[in-house]
Design an enzyme around this catalytic site. Structure first.
Site, short mmCIF file in Angstrom:
data_model
loop_
_atom_site.label_atom_id
_atom_site.label_comp_id
_atom_site.label_asym_id
_atom_site.label_seq_id
_atom_site.Cartn_x
_atom_site.Cartn_y
_atom_site.Cartn_z
N ASP A 94 0.82 -1.21 0.00
CA ASP A 94 0.00 0.00 0.00
C ASP A 94 0.86 1.25 0.00
O ASP A 94 0.64 2.19 -0.78
CB ASP A 94 -0.97 0.00 1.19
CG ASP A 94 -0.31 -0.36 2.51
OD1 ASP A 94 0.87 -0.77 2.53
OD2 ASP A 94 -0.97 -0.21 3.57
N TYR A 95 1.85 1.29 0.86
CA TYR A 95 2.74 2.45 0.97
C TYR A 95 3.52 2.67 -0.32
O TYR A 95 3.58 3.79 -0.85
CB TYR A 95 3.69 2.23 2.14
CG TYR A 95 4.80 3.24 2.26
CD1 TYR A 95 4.57 4.47 2.88
CD2 TYR A 95 6.07 2.97 1.78
CE1 TYR A 95 5.59 5.41 2.99
CE2 TYR A 95 7.10 3.90 1.90
CZ TYR A 95 6.85 5.12 2.50
OH TYR A 95 7.86 6.04 2.61
N THR A 96 4.09 1.62 -0.87
CA THR A 96 4.93 1.75 -2.06
C THR A 96 4.10 2.11 -3.28
O THR A 96 4.52 2.92 -4.11
CB THR A 96 5.72 0.45 -2.30
OG1 THR A 96 6.43 0.11 -1.11
CG2 THR A 96 6.71 0.62 -3.44
N ALA A 140 1.38 3.87 -3.29
CA ALA A 140 1.03 5.28 -3.16
C ALA A 140 2.20 6.18 -3.54
O ALA A 140 2.04 7.21 -4.21
CB ALA A 140 0.57 5.58 -1.74
N LYS A 141 3.40 5.81 -3.12
CA LYS A 141 4.58 6.61 -3.45
C LYS A 141 4.92 6.53 -4.94
O LYS A 141 5.43 7.49 -5.53
CB LYS A 141 5.77 6.16 -2.61
CG LYS A 141 5.63 6.45 -1.12
CD LYS A 141 5.52 7.93 -0.82
CE LYS A 141 5.60 8.20 0.67
NZ LYS A 141 5.54 9.63 1.01
#
Length: 254
Positions: A159-161, A163-164
């Site tokens: 999820d974090y990656t 989004a980035k």
């Protein structure tokens, strides 16, 4: 057009603690006026602003709320003057704990959306609120915060990656559109930082492994990444836009 950092007013989202606080301190050290945005960390943001002195102040807003961002920018203009620089550092609640991460079989689209709303949606809301001020002066600097996990997803924080990754694309498309207004848009991507609230859950053994694989032999600090953010706001970067600078001691290249 370029201006010295000491002549700038800087808005740092998620600026009350961790990497955001290090960025705030770096700009204040160079004489800039610093607007410290926070969502829930009022005590930390107020304490940081007090520590930095009269040229700094804390401002509350959830960057995913377009109206809250607009109100915050109005308050900054009244208190410190129109922001010249946006550093979008705000992060939806996240912990770099590989053992507790969401694996693909359990990952939900909602988790990806939540991270993207803050990463990309927050950037969009802040740029839209600041654009009239950028346009009026023919000058502006936007710096987004990315991750080297795009190049080396050693731990698959999906999820974090994701989004980035979307934020990097948006950084480049925004650079294309805002360039004629005299606005540069760039990204600074860190690796694992020692230490922020988000990386506090990372085991010491992981820090040691990262340090051992890094050419410089150590883990990057928030203060070191903050200095790279300063570069993109400085006159030395006046002809640089749409770029992603990886600051991780050489762990990944690209």
């Amino acid at each position: 057009m370029s201006r010295p950092v000491s002549d700038l007013t800087v808005l740092i989202t998620g600026g009350g603690r961790g990497l955001g606080a290090a960025i705030a301190r770096a700009f204040a050290r160079e004489g800039a006026k610093v607007a410290i945005n926070y969502r829930r960390s009022k005590a930390a943001a107020d304490a940081l602003a007090s520590d930095l002195g009269p040229c700094a102040a804390a401002f509350a807003a959830d960057v995913t709320d377009v109206q809250a961002v607009a109100r915050m920018v109005d308050e900054i203009v009244e208190r410190l003057g129109p922001p010249d620089v946006l550093v979008h550092n705000a992060l939806a609640d996240f912990s770099f704990n590989g053992d507790a991460r969401a694996h693909l079989e359990h990952l939900t689209w909602t988790e990806i959306v939540r991270q993207t709303e803050t990463a990309v949606g927050g950037t969009l809301n802040c740029i839209q609120a600041l654009r009239p001020h950028f346009e009026a002066r023919g000058f502006g600097r936007v710096v987004t915060i990315g991750t080297n996990l795009l190049q080396n997803p050693v731990v698959p924080y999906h999820d974090y990656t994701a989004a980035k990754g979307a934020l990097l694309a948006f950084t480049r498309t925004a650079a294309k559109e805002l360039g004629p207004l005299g606005v540069t848009v760039n990204m600074v991507s860190g690796g694992l930082l020692r230490t922020t609230d988000a990386s506090a859950a990372t085991p010491d053994a992981v820090f040691d492994i990262v340090a051992g694989q890094t050419p410089l032999g150590r883990v990057t600090t928030p203060e070191e990444l903050a200095d790279a953010v300063l570069f993109f706001a400085s006159p030395w970067a006046r002809s640089v836009t749409g770029q992603n600078l990886i600051v991780d001691g050489g762990l990944v290249f690209g």
